[in-house]
Write an enzyme that holds these catalytic residues in place. Structure first.
Site, PDB file in Angstrom:
ATOM      1  N   CYS A   5      -3.741   7.092   6.263  1.00 23.38           N
ATOM      2  CA  CYS A   5      -2.462   7.547   6.823  1.00 23.38           C
ATOM      3  C   CYS A   5      -2.619   7.849   8.312  1.00 23.38           C
ATOM      4  O   CYS A   5      -1.730   7.551   9.109  1.00 23.38           O
ATOM      5  CB  CYS A   5      -1.964   8.795   6.097  1.00 23.38           C
ATOM      6  SG  CYS A   5      -1.541   8.517   4.371  1.00 23.38           S
ATOM      7  N   CYS A  23       0.833  -1.206   0.000  1.00 21.40           N
ATOM      8  CA  CYS A  23       0.000   0.000   0.000  1.00 21.40           C
ATOM      9  C   CYS A  23       0.863   1.250   0.000  1.00 21.40           C
ATOM     10  O   CYS A  23       0.384   2.350  -0.193  1.00 21.40           O
ATOM     11  CB  CYS A  23      -0.916  -0.062   1.206  1.00 21.40           C
ATOM     12  SG  CYS A  23      -1.654   1.460   1.692  1.00 21.40           S
TER      13      CYS A  23
END
Lengths: 305, 401
Positions: free
Chosen positions: A106, A35
């Site tokens: 994030c 990712c």
């Protein structure tokens, strides 16, 4: 180009607390190389006071991953371990003035690194519940794995249900084709789409029995008090011309649940047929309302009403 | 160097050439007629469109100008080509393409496979991005309606042997289409003597505006339009002509032909200078794709242990525009399918950075990029948990990967 806030840019271009922390006694390493982001969070925790005295990070990732890491260290330094545990990914995103929906992961990585580091400090094993899959709904950050799980667990069969359970597809609606693909794939796997089995000769399956037709006299949807009152007023207005032709009149005085009080005036007042007129009004109102009501003369109104 | 900075993202889009714009402007003002109209307003525009068609014909080296069909761009051309062939040959149920195509082809093929029952053979590539020719030959057969293989890859610039592929396809009885969006204007072409049946091109990749493109359809090829309606483009693409766009594309084609040599000499030399300087100054990076066989303007360097979006943001801060195969720039979770198809490790694929030059690029600009790139890479590596101070990658195994 992403619309990063100034706060995100500030923490990306000039990250706080970047680098290695040699005297760290709490280290959390999380991330996903496929990712494209990974984070090593290092904290120095005072074993007596449980206060996080210093924190540093090393991040492999995009602008918002680095900014989230930097923000996280700023947020937790000076907090006790238990206070730090209350920090959620939303807190990190809010600290940064918000993140684009596609970048919320994030902040999730930051929160996970924090939990991993605290678990490491306490000597516990940290197990992540990270979902990985194709991001389907960008508005709400829902991936294919989450939709699959919702469909399987809740036996969902339609796009609308998926939206209700996961929010996926509920905003801009551009991902509906993708959601349907995921849905079809799961349904095909579970056999929910298989044609109904044929029944042995001479027997009838449950699915062949038609549901009972709804009762013709089924109660109409319940009226609000205002709607009910309006219906009564309209019905009485419709009756008046007929009564007026006989030289009388009728007026609505009050409504008390099933009891509707009217006053007969003019020729009707004291007329021997007044009882019959009252019956006529009652029949009209029962028909109009679809419920049983009693029509009473205003003289029977309870005192003080 | 423009006021906005150094633009090295010409494979994404190019600046409209001022000469192209000058050709276009009258089409918005005086020459606004509908080319289908009988009066003088329309006739003037019709003449310009035919002029533009001849310019595109010349750029492609096509035998007839009627082989050029103007479309809205590369994606429409690709979709039209594939859907036309499938409709013209309804009994054939297979498609051959490659794993590194642009989404304009790949996503359509995925859809045709999932929803329309077609078999799609996606030919793989090796570590340098070269097509697996054995697999390609094996995939060709009597059931193949169309082969759609790109001329040059948009991310790495790697060029496929289109003529050879087209001849093989023809021998197998399949129609050969190529998505040449990146190649047109950078590679000389003579479609008149080629086995290529159909070719897609896009205006905004060669200094024409966005929203205009063309599909080359070889004379005699069975064709079924995707857009039906009016008789425009000989009924092959209905809809009132995007006259300013078409004239812009014509002007851009003329200029591209004129600058073809410059592109393959001066621009190529600048690209090589940039690439060699970066490779010399930055440890742990490498060129992706096939450096010996690629577009003259494209250079794709994978920087290990750092992430592309962060590189782009810092480059942008230094006034340099580039592009990345990183997942984070697209909002998806995985790095580019081209990097994955070549087997580039994830630690490098995420740091793949594309510099694509144009005839407008200057040496001064390249020198500036060479000066700033090493520091940007070093700064990000100092933040990376995969990178140790010693300069070598270190052991780092996060909880999930």
């Amino acid at each position: 180009m992403w619309n990063y806030t100034d706060k995100v840019k500030e923490h990306f271009f000039n990250p706080k607390n970047a680098g290695a922390l040699d005297e760290a006694n709490a280290v959390g390493e999380v991330g996903s190389i496929t990712c494209g982001d990974a984070l090593k969070l290092m904290m120095k925790v005072n074993p007596d006071s449980q206060v996080i005295e210093d924190a540093k990070f090393q991040t492999f990732g995009c602008g918002s991953a680095i900014a989230s890491s930097s923000a996280l260290t700023e947020m937790i330094i000076g907090k006790t371990v238990d206070e730090a545990l209350a920090v959620t990914n939303r807190d990190i995103a809010e600290y940064l003035g918000g993140l684009p929906p596609e970048k919320m992961h994030c902040s999730v990585m930051g929160a996970e690194a924090l939990r991993a580091a605290i678990a490491n400090f306490k000597g516990e094993e940290w197990v992540d519940d990270h979902e990985e899959g194709e991001l389907v709904c960008k508005c709400f950050g829902i991936d294919a794995a989450m939709i699959e799980r919702a469909v399987t667990v809740n036996s969902l069969t339609t796009l609308e249900e998926v939206t209700h359970y996961t929010k996926a597809g509920g905003s801009c609606q551009t991902c509906h084709e993708k959601i349907e693909e995921v849905l079809e794939a799961v349904l095909a796997k579970t056999g929910a789409l298989a044609p109904p089995k044929s029944h042995a000769p001479g027997t009838v399956g449950l699915d062949a029995i038609k549901p009972l037709a709804p009762k013709a006299e089924a109660a109409p949807a319940k009226l609000t008090n205002v709607q009910r009152m309006q219906k009564i007023m309209v019905a009485i207005e419709e009756l008046r011309p007929q009564i007026q032709r006989d030289g009388g009149d009728v007026e609505l005085v009050d409504i008390d649940g099933k009891d509707i009080y009217v006053r007969l005036t003019g020729a009707c007042s004291g007329c021997s047929q007044s009882a019959g007129t009252m019956m006529g009004v009652q029949a009209k109102l029962v028909e109009a309302l679809g419920e049983f009501v009693r029509v009473k003369p205003a003289s029977l109104l309870p005192a003080g009403a | 160097m423009t006021a906005q900075g150094i633009y090295l993202d010409n494979n994404a889009t190019t600046r409209v050439d001022p000469e192209v714009l000058a050709e276009m402007l009258p089409l918005f003002t005086e020459q606004f007629g509908n080319p289908s109209s009988m009066h003088g307003f329309g006739a003037a525009v019709g003449g310009k469109i035919e002029w533009a068609r001849k310019q595109v014909q010349a750029l492609l080296g096509a035998a007839h100008d009627s082989e050029i069909v103007f479309t809205s761009g590369g994606t429409e051309s690709d979709n039209t080509a594939i859907l036309s062939v499938l409709e013209a040959y309804p009994k054939k149920k297979s498609i051959v393409t490659s794993v590194v195509e642009h989404p304009a082809v790949l996503a359509l093929c995925d859809y045709l496979e999932k929803k329309r029952g077609y078999t799609v053979h996606r030919i793989g590539v090796d570590k340098r991005g070269n097509l697996d020719l054995d697999a390609y030959k094996a995939a060709l057969g009597p059931d193949v309606a169309i082969v759609s293989i790109m001329w040059a890859n948009n991310e790495t610039g790697t060029i496929f042997p289109i003529e050879e592929l087209a001849q093989l396809a023809k021998a197998a009885g399949a129609v050969f289409h190529t998505d040449a969006v990146q190649a047109v204007g950078k590679i000389p072409m003579t479609l008149a003597t080629s086995a290529v049946d159909m070719l897609s091109l896009s205006g905004h990749k060669l200094h024409a505006p966005k929203g205009i493109g063309a599909l080359y359809v070889k004379r005699g090829l069975r064709f079924r339009p995707m857009l039906r309606g009016g008789h425009q483009e000989r009924s092959r693409r209905a809809g009132t002509e995007n006259a300013p766009g078409i004239v812009g594309l014509g002007a851009a084609a003329q200029l591209a032909l004129m600058h073809m040599t410059d592109e393959n000499t001066r621009v190529k030399a600048l690209r090589d200078k940039l690439e060699q300087a970066i490779l010399a100054a930055v440890p742990n990076c490498f060129v992706t794709g096939n450096p010996d066989n690629r577009l003259p303007n494209t250079c794709n360097v994978a920087f290990e242990y750092i992430e592309g979006e962060a590189i782009l943001l810092l480059l942008n801060e230094a006034g340099i525009a580039a592009s990345s195969g990183s997942a984070c720039t697209s909002g998806s979770l995985e790095p580019s399918h081209v990097m994955r198809a070549m087997g580039v490790p994830y630690t490098a694929a995420h740091g793949a950075t594309r510099f694509s030059l144009s005839r407008e690029t200057t040496e001064e600009e390249i020198d500036r990029v060479i000066a700033v790139v090493p520091d940007i890479i070093a700064k990000l590596r100092s933040l990376s948990p995969y990178w140790s101070q010693a300069g070598a990658p270190k052991e780092f195994a996060p909880v999930y990967s």
